[in-house]
Design an enzyme around this catalytic site. Structure first.
Site, short mmCIF file in Angstrom:
data_model
loop_
_atom_site.label_atom_id
_atom_site.label_comp_id
_atom_site.label_asym_id
_atom_site.label_seq_id
_atom_site.Cartn_x
_atom_site.Cartn_y
_atom_site.Cartn_z
N GLU A 293 -57.31 13.16 -16.19
CA GLU A 293 -56.64 12.14 -15.36
C GLU A 293 -57.59 11.03 -14.94
O GLU A 293 -58.32 11.18 -13.95
CB GLU A 293 -56.03 12.79 -14.11
CG GLU A 293 -55.33 11.77 -13.22
CD GLU A 293 -54.78 12.34 -11.92
OE1 GLU A 293 -55.14 13.49 -11.56
OE2 GLU A 293 -54.00 11.65 -11.26
N LYS B 127 -53.13 12.67 -18.19
CA LYS B 127 -52.38 12.28 -16.99
C LYS B 127 -52.76 10.84 -16.69
O LYS B 127 -53.92 10.54 -16.38
CB LYS B 127 -52.72 13.19 -15.81
CG LYS B 127 -52.02 12.79 -14.52
CD LYS B 127 -51.89 13.96 -13.56
CE LYS B 127 -51.29 13.51 -12.24
NZ LYS B 127 -50.87 14.62 -11.40
#
Ligand code: 13P
Length: 337
Positions: free
Chosen positions: A177, A219
């Protein structure tokens, strides 16, 4: 590395019509959320809140996995089952946040580096034994005057790739992420450039560290104008910019891209995802890994009756999960809200 298992888990995380529930707030962050609803943050209140979310009837219909915090993966429900068992019975994959937070990056005013690599191999082995199937590491990229710098982007990309390689060694799917923060007065084009540069640096590092892309999940933050920018982008502009940016920088071997909500409202986050899904087909499955955009309504309702079985809060979560599940298929309509 067990390639088959990693690929299978990654694909299950983005199974058709499903996405991820992010409930991995650190003790400091969850306290801020509970302060909002005037509930004292104790290990018991945090357990009750998260148990309430995870025991929502039929949650597994639209939620493939949930990301837990270290405290939560060790907790038991009021009936004595571990929360991991509760999830397994719901058909929800247990995930775990493994970074130890973002800290100021030395020599880089206003920029952050995410820490947690020291001792990570041992921690991952323990989490795998406890039933974790995937993990999350969040890097933070800030847009501002003269930032982000290449130094900050590369340091974070390197840490993300090192973390991803360690996860795969332990049989755990890494969710990587790199969050480009939406706070600031920058415009959509600036967010696009920063996001593209960040993702390209990330996938360079993933290649250098030998990460199996098929057994990983991205992500991502959506490409949006900063929250203080006078000219806010339309739904279509955000969707188009985000898809174009991902197409230019995320290899097709990555099975799924799940979005964070990052401060968008619940309905905005759903509508953006729906709009992107309608622009498909895409090389990767597009889905969600929302924290606030899945929990906000349920959190407020839980404030009125903060027990582990507040059915009103559960109904609100179930509805948001369903709306987002439909959005992954491009089948959400604003009238559903
Ligand atoms: P938000 O959707 O609230 O941004 O949280 C997602 C998340 O897990 C950030 O790391």
């Amino acid at each position: 590395m067990n390639v088959e298992q990693l690929v299978e888990t990654a694909q299950a995380m983005v199974a058709e019509g499903k996405g991820i529930l992010a409930i991995d707030e650190s003790t400091g962050t969850i306290k801020k959320r509970l302060d909002q609803i005037k509930v004292e943050s104790t290990d018991e209140s945090r357990r009750n809140y998260r148990q309430m979310l995870l025991t929502t009837d039929g949650l597994g219909e639209h939620i493939s996995g949930a990301i837990l915090y270290d405290e939560t993966i060790r907790q038991q429900a009021t009936d004595g089952r571990s929360l991991v068992e509760v999830m397994n019975e719901q058909g929800i994959l247990p995930g775990i946040k493994v970074d130890t937070g973002a800290h100021p990056l030395a020599g880089h005013q206003g920029e952050m580096i995410t820490e947690g690599l020291d001792g990570l191999r041992t921690r991952l082995e323990e989490y795998a034994r406890m039933g974790a199937r995937f993990a999350k590491w969040r890097a933070v990229i800030t847009i501002g005057d003269g930032i982000p710098t290449i130094g900050c982007i590369n340091a974070n990309a390197h840490a993300l790739a090192r973390y991803a390689a360690l996860c795969q060694e332990a049989g755990i799917v890494p969710m990587v992420e790199p969050e480009v923060l939406l706070t600031g007065d920058h415009d959509l084009d600036t967010c696009y450039e920063v996001t593209e540069g960040t993702l390209k640096a990330l996938y360079d590092q993933m290649f250098e560290q030998g990460v199996l892309l098929e057994g990983s999940i991205l992500k991502a933050s959506m490409v949006v104008a900063g929250d203080r920018c006078e000219e806010q982008a339309s739904l279509d502009q955000v969707a188009e910019a985000t898809i174009q940016c991902l197409s230019n920088s995320v290899p097709a071997a990555v099975p799924g891209v799940v979005f964070l909500s990052g401060g968008q409202t619940e309905t905005q986050a759903t509508a953006h995802l729906n709009c992107m899904a309608q622009m498909g087909p895409h090389p990767w499955v597009l889905s969600f890994s929302y924290g606030r955009a899945l929990q906000q309504g349920a959190l407020v309702a839980w404030g009125n009756n903060s027990t582990a079985d507040n059915a009103e809060a559960q109904a609100i979560l179930a509805h948001r999960a369903q709306c987002n599940g439909l959005a992954t298929l491009g089948q959400y309509e604003a009238s559903m809200d």
